[in-house]
Scaffold this motif. Structure first.
Motif, PDB file in Angstrom:
ATOM      1  N   MET A   1       0.852  -1.175   0.000  1.00 52.75           N
ATOM      2  CA  MET A   1       0.000   0.000   0.000  1.00 52.75           C
ATOM      3  C   MET A   1       0.894   1.233   0.000  1.00 52.75           C
ATOM      4  O   MET A   1       1.817   1.336   0.791  1.00 52.75           O
ATOM      5  N   ASN A   2       0.590   2.155  -0.895  1.00 52.78           N
ATOM      6  CA  ASN A   2       1.298   3.433  -0.908  1.00 52.78           C
ATOM      7  C   ASN A   2       0.514   4.426  -0.065  1.00 52.78           C
ATOM      8  O   ASN A   2      -0.688   4.604  -0.263  1.00 52.78           O
ATOM      9  N   TRP A   3       1.200   5.044   0.869  1.00 48.89           N
ATOM     10  CA  TRP A   3       0.566   6.020   1.753  1.00 48.89           C
ATOM     11  C   TRP A   3       0.590   7.390   1.109  1.00 48.89           C
ATOM     12  O   TRP A   3       1.564   7.776   0.477  1.00 48.89           O
ATOM     13  N   ILE A   4      -0.492   8.133   1.311  1.00 49.62           N
ATOM     14  CA  ILE A   4      -0.577   9.516   0.874  1.00 49.62           C
ATOM     15  C   ILE A   4      -0.562  10.370   2.132  1.00 49.62           C
ATOM     16  O   ILE A   4      -1.476  10.282   2.955  1.00 49.62           O
ATOM     17  N   GLU A   5       0.499  11.143   2.286  1.00 54.51           N
ATOM     18  CA  GLU A   5       0.649  12.004   3.462  1.00 54.51           C
ATOM     19  C   GLU A   5      -0.262  13.222   3.308  1.00 54.51           C
ATOM     20  O   GLU A   5      -0.454  13.733   2.199  1.00 54.51           O
ATOM     21  N   THR A   6      -0.811  13.698   4.427  1.00 56.05           N
ATOM     22  CA  THR A   6      -1.730  14.844   4.394  1.00 56.05           C
ATOM     23  C   THR A   6      -1.310  15.896   5.422  1.00 56.05           C
ATOM     24  O   THR A   6      -2.022  16.147   6.397  1.00 56.05           O
ATOM     25  N   PRO A   7      -0.147  16.529   5.222  1.00 54.47           N
ATOM     26  CA  PRO A   7       0.319  17.508   6.203  1.00 54.47           C
ATOM     27  C   PRO A   7      -0.582  18.739   6.311  1.00 54.47           C
ATOM     28  O   PRO A   7      -0.592  19.416   7.335  1.00 54.47           O
ATOM     29  N   GLU A   8      -1.378  18.995   5.260  1.00 55.52           N
ATOM     30  CA  GLU A   8      -2.267  20.158   5.274  1.00 55.52           C
ATOM     31  C   GLU A   8      -3.534  19.909   6.081  1.00 55.52           C
ATOM     32  O   GLU A   8      -4.257  20.836   6.423  1.00 55.52           O
ATOM     33  N   SER A   9      -3.800  18.653   6.427  1.00 55.55           N
ATOM     34  CA  SER A   9      -5.028  18.303   7.138  1.00 55.55           C
ATOM     35  C   SER A   9      -4.875  18.527   8.637  1.00 55.55           C
ATOM     36  O   SER A   9      -3.837  18.225   9.220  1.00 55.55           O
ATOM     37  N   SER A  10      -5.930  19.032   9.247  1.00 55.39           N
ATOM     38  CA  SER A  10      -5.908  19.220  10.700  1.00 55.39           C
ATOM     39  C   SER A  10      -6.287  17.941  11.436  1.00 55.39           C
ATOM     40  O   SER A  10      -6.090  17.841  12.640  1.00 55.39           O
ATOM     41  N   ASN A  11      -6.825  16.959  10.711  1.00 54.73           N
ATOM     42  CA  ASN A  11      -7.343  15.753  11.341  1.00 54.73           C
ATOM     43  C   ASN A  11      -6.640  14.466  10.901  1.00 54.73           C
ATOM     44  O   ASN A  11      -6.465  13.556  11.695  1.00 54.73           O
ATOM     45  N   LEU A  12      -6.251  14.382   9.633  1.00 50.55           N
ATOM     46  CA  LEU A  12      -5.668  13.161   9.081  1.00 50.55           C
ATOM     47  C   LEU A  12      -4.159  13.277   8.950  1.00 50.55           C
ATOM     48  O   LEU A  12      -3.649  14.316   8.558  1.00 50.55           O
ATOM     49  N   PRO A  40     -14.911   1.576  -3.326  1.00 43.62           N
ATOM     50  CA  PRO A  40     -14.513   1.473  -4.728  1.00 43.62           C
ATOM     51  C   PRO A  40     -13.326   2.386  -5.040  1.00 43.62           C
ATOM     52  O   PRO A  40     -13.185   3.461  -4.441  1.00 43.62           O
ATOM     53  N   GLN A  41     -12.499   1.960  -5.978  1.00 40.91           N
ATOM     54  CA  GLN A  41     -11.324   2.759  -6.322  1.00 40.91           C
ATOM     55  C   GLN A  41     -11.678   4.178  -6.774  1.00 40.91           C
ATOM     56  O   GLN A  41     -10.973   5.124  -6.409  1.00 40.91           O
ATOM     57  N   PRO A  42     -12.773   4.398  -7.540  1.00 40.69           N
ATOM     58  CA  PRO A  42     -13.109   5.784  -7.903  1.00 40.69           C
ATOM     59  C   PRO A  42     -13.356   6.690  -6.691  1.00 40.69           C
ATOM     60  O   PRO A  42     -13.044   7.880  -6.729  1.00 40.69           O
ATOM     61  N   VAL A  43     -13.886   6.129  -5.614  1.00 40.35           N
ATOM     62  CA  VAL A  43     -14.099   6.920  -4.395  1.00 40.35           C
ATOM     63  C   VAL A  43     -12.742   7.289  -3.784  1.00 40.35           C
ATOM     64  O   VAL A  43     -12.543   8.422  -3.334  1.00 40.35           O
ATOM     65  N   PHE A  44     -11.808   6.350  -3.785  1.00 39.37           N
ATOM     66  CA  PHE A  44     -10.449   6.649  -3.315  1.00 39.37           C
ATOM     67  C   PHE A  44      -9.824   7.750  -4.168  1.00 39.37           C
ATOM     68  O   PHE A  44      -9.194   8.684  -3.636  1.00 39.37           O
ATOM     69  N   GLU A  45     -10.003   7.677  -5.480  1.00 39.20           N
ATOM     70  CA  GLU A  45      -9.449   8.702  -6.375  1.00 39.20           C
ATOM     71  C   GLU A  45     -10.074  10.070  -6.081  1.00 39.20           C
ATOM     72  O   GLU A  45      -9.396  11.090  -6.114  1.00 39.20           O
ATOM     73  N   GLN A  46     -11.362  10.075  -5.774  1.00 39.56           N
ATOM     74  CA  GLN A  46     -12.037  11.331  -5.414  1.00 39.56           C
ATOM     75  C   GLN A  46     -11.468  11.902  -4.119  1.00 39.56           C
ATOM     76  O   GLN A  46     -11.300  13.112  -3.989  1.00 39.56           O
ATOM     77  N   MET A  47     -11.169  11.017  -3.168  1.00 42.10           N
ATOM     78  CA  MET A  47     -10.583  11.476  -1.900  1.00 42.10           C
ATOM     79  C   MET A  47      -9.215  12.096  -2.141  1.00 42.10           C
ATOM     80  O   MET A  47      -8.886  13.123  -1.565  1.00 42.10           O
ATOM     81  N   LYS A  48      -8.414  11.451  -2.990  1.00 39.83           N
ATOM     82  CA  LYS A  48      -7.087  11.996  -3.303  1.00 39.83           C
ATOM     83  C   LYS A  48      -7.198  13.400  -3.894  1.00 39.83           C
ATOM     84  O   LYS A  48      -6.373  14.251  -3.624  1.00 39.83           O
ATOM     85  N   SER A  52     -10.282  19.063   0.774  1.00 46.68           N
ATOM     86  CA  SER A  52     -10.198  18.731   2.201  1.00 46.68           C
ATOM     87  C   SER A  52     -10.433  17.237   2.363  1.00 46.68           C
ATOM     88  O   SER A  52     -11.549  16.749   2.163  1.00 46.68           O
ATOM     89  N   LYS A  53      -9.372  16.516   2.691  1.00 43.33           N
ATOM     90  CA  LYS A  53      -9.482  15.067   2.857  1.00 43.33           C
ATOM     91  C   LYS A  53     -10.389  14.718   4.032  1.00 43.33           C
ATOM     92  O   LYS A  53     -11.172  13.782   3.978  1.00 43.33           O
TER      93      LYS A  53
END
Length: 70
Positions: A1-12, A40-48, A52-53
């Motif tokens: 699994m590749n992690w996506i870092e979210t330094p801009e997020s206040s929660n994640l 579903p993968q399209p939902v993951f793509e939408q989150m990326k 605001s994650k």
């Protein structure tokens, strides 16, 4: 699994997706980690792509997919 870092997020802190099992894993700044199942993968793509994650997670993922604390 590749992690996506979210330094801009206040929660994640970060999130990742397993294409084979359709599991979205989210790690929170408070140390909690949750798996969301059958995403579903399209939902993951939408989150990326979401500005605001955390808001996307709250509105689209949390009430629609089964989850478990890891």
């Amino acid at each position: 699994m590749n992690w996506i870092e979210t330094p801009e997020s206040s929660n994640l802190t970060r999130f990742g997706y397993d294409k084979a099992t359709h599991v979205l894993t989210v790690e929170f700044k408070n140390g909690g980690r949750y798996n969301y199942f059958d995403v579903p993968q399209p939902v993951f793509e939408q989150m990326k792509a979401a500005p605001s994650k955390g808001q996307f997670l709250a509105k689209t993922i949390k009430n629609n997919y089964r989850y478990a604390r890891v």
